[in-house]
Design an enzyme around this catalytic site. Structure first.
Site, short mmCIF file in Angstrom:
data_model
loop_
_atom_site.label_atom_id
_atom_site.label_comp_id
_atom_site.label_asym_id
_atom_site.label_seq_id
_atom_site.Cartn_x
_atom_site.Cartn_y
_atom_site.Cartn_z
CG HIS A 191 -2.10 -1.00 0.87
ND1 HIS A 191 -2.11 -2.28 1.37
CD2 HIS A 191 -3.19 -0.87 0.08
CE1 HIS A 191 -3.18 -2.90 0.90
NE2 HIS A 191 -3.86 -2.08 0.12
NE ARG A 334 -11.03 -1.18 -0.39
CZ ARG A 334 -9.76 -1.46 -0.69
NH1 ARG A 334 -9.50 -2.38 -1.60
NH2 ARG A 334 -8.77 -0.82 -0.12
CD GLU A 434 -9.75 -7.58 -2.13
OE1 GLU A 434 -8.73 -6.98 -2.50
OE2 GLU A 434 -10.53 -7.11 -1.29
CB CYS A 505 -9.99 -1.55 -8.98
SG CYS A 505 -10.33 -2.65 -7.59
C1 PEP Z 1 -6.52 -5.14 -4.73
O1 PEP Z 1 -6.32 -5.95 -3.82
O2 PEP Z 1 -6.28 -5.36 -5.93
C2 PEP Z 1 -7.05 -3.79 -4.43
C3 PEP Z 1 -7.34 -2.95 -5.39
O3 PEP Z 1 -7.19 -3.45 -3.13
P1 PEP Z 1 -5.96 -2.99 -2.21
O4 PEP Z 1 -4.78 -2.72 -3.10
O5 PEP Z 1 -6.41 -1.78 -1.47
O6 PEP Z 1 -5.75 -4.18 -1.32
MG MG Z 2 -7.16 -5.68 -1.84
#
Ligand code: PEP
Ligand code: MG
Length: 587
Positions: A191, A334, A434, A505
């Site tokens: 992140h 989300r 996911e 995404c």
């Molecule tokens: C993902 O897991 O692809 C996603 C978009 O969520 P995050 O990156 O916030 O876990």
């Molecule tokens: Mg994710």
């Protein structure tokens, strides 16, 4: 001059002096400082020791009042240690003679001290181990805390060098001053990496031991395109990189024009390009880069940036601000994806978990903390009257979890109706795909939701059993794995069969080499980090869906990620030489 290679996670080039921050929970690296900086390090040490003593005295007073003098006596030993002349002299000698940072001086002397006591062999000395450890952490905490404060008030540009950064530390960085981020640890879709990209700060992670190789004030070049950090570059390198920087800026300017174009393929198929955001303040930039909606609003960042849990009204304000900024465009909110690497002290998942990424994170954390979840849902629903909004649940791994989340949403709706609070009755509800179990069960899940959004960042780590933030296995983390191809293909098929909306995404959506494949697999909607949008739009405008389908079919015949990525790169550069020219001009 020294060059170190790492993982490029946010493109661009930064040329500035280093600002190094140590991590209190990691071994402190031995880092030399120039002779002229030694008195400054000694002064930092003295200040940290004095502040630590003051803090201990304050704690002693509180404990004395609550439980009596006897228990408070433990603090006297700590104070005695920190005021001990011999120990202080050892710290200072280390800094002066070895010309190292105050942090390393404290760390190495305290570790040696603990070893010396252990060697005496008597139990009463061995028991002092934890006290010494405690003191070491306290003094280091002071030193590092002061450096972090300095970072917050920097009056010059710098490249931040650290062991790792948490998402909230990254979010708090002053973009006008921090021109680059270089870390020892980290992975491609951690992140922190995602945030650095969103903030437009060039970043290279996984550099191994950069914190021991560079000192604050040293000149550095950070190449976010190729994943390199050059420490104390020669004049000719500085010149070369300054020219490269100019070419990148010119290229970005040209690309900027594609931001305004509609995302339509050569044969007229329209593709919806959304942006991923962490804060409502990013919406203006997302629209400027050409997004037509927000496909992923990571609401947990409101929590990560706050010292206490944001109230319902504070959340409502943030959502309303986002909806208003979008002026009629869709906002996919989300629900909280806290836990794993996004931890806040005020919502702990209970005891520390052995495997936090497989633990009580995301929707699981919400379902175990119903007031937290209900508060957020109320805030979203209340804000929904302001404009188009959809609700998306993250990390759904089975049908019951989804049904439970929907049931809670329906209870919150009932409460709002009863109290006469207006909200959007026809709000759409979707899930992130996911987790491999959700991808494999996509046909079943598709019957129960309005939309899917494929989160490849997590889908890759769970499918391939590769921690997305672990540098040691970063070479195994890839979106080009045949298994990921199969899962994305099947999820899109399931969504199409049930006529529900599907988008993608994960970071993969913003990586040019995957655009042809994703279009070929049938995706017509993607959401990505805003800086990636112009380049992806440009690629879309140069291809036909027919060609993309052929590419996807061919990818399906390969057995390994190597073959897939090489083929996709070749195809992308063949169709779009100018895009790749732009990149190679930049490189
Ligand atoms: C993902 O897991 O692809 C996603 C978009 O969520 P995050 O990156 O916030 O876990
Ligand atoms: Mg994710």
């Amino acid at each position: 001059m020294r060059t170190k290679k790492g993982i490029p996670v946010s493109p661009g080039i930064a040329i500035a002096r280093a600002f190094v921050v140590d991590a209190a929970d990691q071994p402190i690296p031995r880092r030399s400082v120039p002779e002229s900086a030694v008195p400054g390090e000694v002064a930092r040490l003295e200040h940290a020791l004095a502040s630590s003593c003051e803090a201990i005295e304050r704690e002693r007073e509180v404990v004395e009042q609550r439980v009596g003098k006897e228990v408070a006596g433990i603090f006297n030993w700590h104070l005695g240690m920190l005021r001990d002349k011999t120990l202080r002299e050892r710290f200072e000698k280390m800094i002066r003679e070895e010309k190292v940072t105050a942090e390393y001086g404290v760390f190495s002397v305290m570790r040696q001290y603990a070893r010396d006591l252990r060697e005496i062999g008597e139990a009463r000395w061995r028991e002092r181990d934890t006290d010494i450890w405690d003191l070491e952490k306290r003094v280091l905490g002071q030193l590092i805390g002061e450096t972090r404060q300095e970072l917050e008030h920097l009056d010059h540009e710098a490249i931040l060098v650290a062991y790792d950064l948490t998402p909230s530390q990254t979010a708090a960085l002053d973009k006008t001053k921090i021109k680059g981020i270089a870390t020892d640890a980290g992975g491609r879709t951690s992140h922190t990496a995602i945030l650095a990209h969103a903030l437009g700060i060039p970043a290279v992670v996984g550099l191994g031991n950069i914190t021991s190789q560079v000192s604050t004030g040293a000149m550095m070049i950070l190449d976010g395109q190729h994943g390199a950090a050059i420490i104390k570059p020669h004049a000719e390198h500085l010149m070369e990189y300054r020219q490269r920087l100019e070419r990148i800026e010119a290229f970005e300017l040209r690309l900027g024009e594609s931001a305004k174009l509609p995302a339509v393929t050569r044969d007229g198929t329209e593709i919806v390009i959304g942006a991923n955001i962490e804060f409502p303040g990013e919406i203006a930039m997302a629209l400027e880069k050409g997004a037509t909606e927000i496909g992923l609003y990571r609401t947990e960042f409101l929590f990560l940036a706050s010292p206490t849990a944001p109230t319902e009204d504070e959340q409502f304000e943030a959502y309303r601000e986002a909806i208003r900024a979008l002026d009629g465009r869709m906002l996919t909110i989300r629900t909280l994806d806290l836990g794993a690497d996004k931890v806040v002290g005020f919502i702990a998942p209970g005891r520390p978990e052995a495997n936090p990424f497989l633990g009580c994170r995301s929707i699981r954390l919400c379902l175990q903390n119903l007031p937290l979840f209900e508060t957020q849902l109320r805030a979203i629903l209340r804000a929904s009257v302001e404009g188009p909004v959809r609700i998306m649940f993250p990390l759904i791994s089975n049908v019951m979890e989804l049904r439970q989340a929907k049931m809670i949403l329906s209870e919150v709706r009932d409460d709002l109706s009863e109290s006469g609070t207006p909200f959007r009755e026809d709000i759409q509800v979707g899930i992130m795909i996911e987790v491999p179990s959700a991808a494999l069960q996509a046909r079943t899940l598709a019957r129960e939701v309005d939309f899917f959004s494929i989160g490849t960042n997590d889908l890759i780590q769970y499918t391939l059993a590769v921690d997305r933030a672990n540098v040691r296995i970063a070479n195994l983390y890839t979106a080009a794995h045949p298994a990921i191809y199969m899962l994305v293909r099947d999820v899109v098929r399931a969504a199409n069969r049930h006529k529900i909306d599907v988008s993608l995404c994960g970071e993969m959506a913003g990586e040019p080499e995957f655009t042809l494949l994703l279009l070929g697999l049938g995706l017509r909607k993607m959401s990505m980090t805003p800086p990636a949008i112009p380049e992806i739009k440009r690629i879309i405008s140069k291809v036909t869906i027919d060609k993309c389908r052929r590419v996807a079919r061919k990818v399906g015949t390969f057995d390994s990620d190597r073959e897939i990525i090489n083929y996709l790169r070749e195809e992308t550069s063949r169709i779009l030489p100018e895009v790749y020219d732009g990149r190679s001009v930049a490189s």
